[in-house]
Design a protein around this motif. Structure first.
Motif, PDB file in Angstrom:
ATOM      1  N   LYS A  55       0.852  -1.182   0.000  1.00  0.00           N
ATOM      2  CA  LYS A  55       0.000   0.000   0.000  1.00  0.00           C
ATOM      3  C   LYS A  55       0.886   1.229   0.000  1.00  0.00           C
ATOM      4  O   LYS A  55       1.725   1.404   0.883  1.00  0.00           O
ATOM      5  N   ALA A  59      -1.398   3.660  -4.655  1.00  0.00           N
ATOM      6  CA  ALA A  59      -2.149   2.442  -4.995  1.00  0.00           C
ATOM      7  C   ALA A  59      -2.092   1.425  -3.860  1.00  0.00           C
ATOM      8  O   ALA A  59      -1.143   1.392  -3.067  1.00  0.00           O
ATOM      9  N   ASP A  60      -3.125   0.597  -3.834  1.00  0.00           N
ATOM     10  CA  ASP A  60      -3.228  -0.499  -2.870  1.00  0.00           C
ATOM     11  C   ASP A  60      -3.358  -1.781  -3.690  1.00  0.00           C
ATOM     12  O   ASP A  60      -4.318  -1.942  -4.445  1.00  0.00           O
ATOM     13  N   VAL A  61      -2.375  -2.673  -3.570  1.00  0.00           N
ATOM     14  CA  VAL A  61      -2.380  -3.883  -4.388  1.00  0.00           C
ATOM     15  C   VAL A  61      -2.191  -5.116  -3.518  1.00  0.00           C
ATOM     16  O   VAL A  61      -1.605  -5.045  -2.435  1.00  0.00           O
ATOM     17  N   TYR A 110      -5.778   4.088  -6.379  1.00  0.00           N
ATOM     18  CA  TYR A 110      -5.918   3.024  -7.368  1.00  0.00           C
ATOM     19  C   TYR A 110      -5.836   1.693  -6.605  1.00  0.00           C
ATOM     20  O   TYR A 110      -5.203   1.605  -5.559  1.00  0.00           O
ATOM     21  N   GLN A 111      -6.479   0.688  -7.142  1.00  0.00           N
ATOM     22  CA  GLN A 111      -6.518  -0.595  -6.443  1.00  0.00           C
ATOM     23  C   GLN A 111      -6.444  -1.752  -7.436  1.00  0.00           C
ATOM     24  O   GLN A 111      -7.050  -1.707  -8.506  1.00  0.00           O
ATOM     25  N   LYS A 112      -5.706  -2.765  -7.063  1.00  0.00           N
ATOM     26  CA  LYS A 112      -5.621  -3.974  -7.885  1.00  0.00           C
ATOM     27  C   LYS A 112      -5.526  -5.179  -6.952  1.00  0.00           C
ATOM     28  O   LYS A 112      -4.610  -5.269  -6.131  1.00  0.00           O
ATOM     29  N   ILE A 113      -6.496  -6.083  -7.081  1.00  0.00           N
ATOM     30  CA  ILE A 113      -6.540  -7.290  -6.252  1.00  0.00           C
ATOM     31  C   ILE A 113      -6.553  -8.492  -7.185  1.00  0.00           C
ATOM     32  O   ILE A 113      -7.473  -8.657  -7.987  1.00  0.00           O
ATOM     33  N   ARG A 282     -15.381  -6.779  -1.855  1.00  0.00           N
ATOM     34  CA  ARG A 282     -14.253  -5.912  -2.201  1.00  0.00           C
ATOM     35  C   ARG A 282     -14.292  -4.654  -1.347  1.00  0.00           C
ATOM     36  O   ARG A 282     -15.331  -4.097  -1.133  1.00  0.00           O
TER      37      ARG A 282
END
Length: 282
Positions: A55, A59-61, A110-113, A282
């Protein structure tokens, strides 16, 4: 004795004394431990983590791999390295985009999981489903699904063309997939117009160019069919969402490559629309 000669003798004596001291210090050092037989670090060892998270202000991934992947050490190493590399690139891209936009504090992170799960496994094949939740600004996030098929003996990823006989006529599979999609669409939107096979947006996708995973059935160690993963917008408006369509192996068994035909057998628990009702929160 002349002064130059005396100076040379003194210098030689000092050098000999220093060398002896160095030898004493080296002798005092503990000898290096011998290498442990068989304790060789491999790429798979380096890929031991099953998760990754980061994080930043931009962005938080995160990444989650399934426990079942541990049995496929080569694939584990490859996937972990590849997915982490992509996530780091996403962070760099997010930083660039947000900096260009003036780094407005009101802009959401921004986020991606990315999450992978075991879809199915046979004697030769190992199948993973990959779900990628992506928010890169804008009104809506996107969730895309894909499949990874691994040949356990060859230790390499294979695709649709490897699974089926070269030159096989896939029309029957394409039509079965299209028919199942139309049935699923009408179940969600009763007045939905039928779509046909084609290469235009909104047409039924052809099986050979559609993401898929193995689908287990009632026979252990066999795949009872394939589930095709169709993203939002691909066969209809966003409101319809994504589709996951299971096609039984009886539809295409005669089209399979000789080396993989025996990996299929049994019956599906359900054919047609098998889209999960709700994904993880989510």
């Amino acid at each position: 004795m002349s002064s130059p000669v005396r100076a040379l003798l003194i210098a030689a004596a000092v050098a000999a004394t220093l060398a002896a001291c160095n030898r004493d210090r080296e002798t005092d050092k503990a000898p290096a431990a011998p290498p442990v037989v068989g304790a060789v670090e491999t790429p798979a060892d380096a890929a031991a983590p099953m998760t990754f998270a980061s994080k930043t202000p931009w962005a938080d991934v995160s990444l989650k791999l399934p426990e079942g992947l541990k049995s496929q050490t080569d694939l584990h190493a490859r996937l972990y390295a590849e997915e982490v590399r992509k996530l780091r690139q996403f962070i760099e891209g997010a930083q660039g985009a947000r900096t260009e936009a003036g780094d407005d504090a009101d802009i959401p992170l921004y986020q991606k999981i990315v999450e992978l799960t075991v879809a199915g496994e046979t004697g030769k094949l190992f199948s993973l489903k990959r779900v990628d939740f992506d928010y890169s600004g804008g009104a809506n996030p996107n969730t895309l699904t894909g499949g990874i098929l691994w040949d356990k003996a060859l230790k390499r990823q294979i695709g649709f063309t490897d699974l089926f006989r070269r030159g096989a006529d896939l029309t029957v599979l394409d039509q079965a997939l299209c028919s199942a999609i139309n049935t699923a669409k009408r179940a969600r939107v009763p007045d939905s117009a039928s779509i046909n096979l084609g290469d235009k947006p909104g047409s039924c996708p052809r099986a050979a160019v559609t993401e898929f995973v193995l689908t287990p059935g009632d026979t252990p160690g066999k795949a009872a069919g394939l589930t095709f993963l169709i993203g939002p917008y691909q066969v209809g408006p966003r409101v319809e969402g994504a589709y996951e369509i299971a096609i039984p192996a009886t539809t295409f068994r005669s089209l399979l490559a000789v080396g993989y035909a025996d990996e299929f057998g049994g019956r599906l628990a359900k054919a047609g629309d098998v889209t999960p009702v709700a994904g993880p929160a989510r």
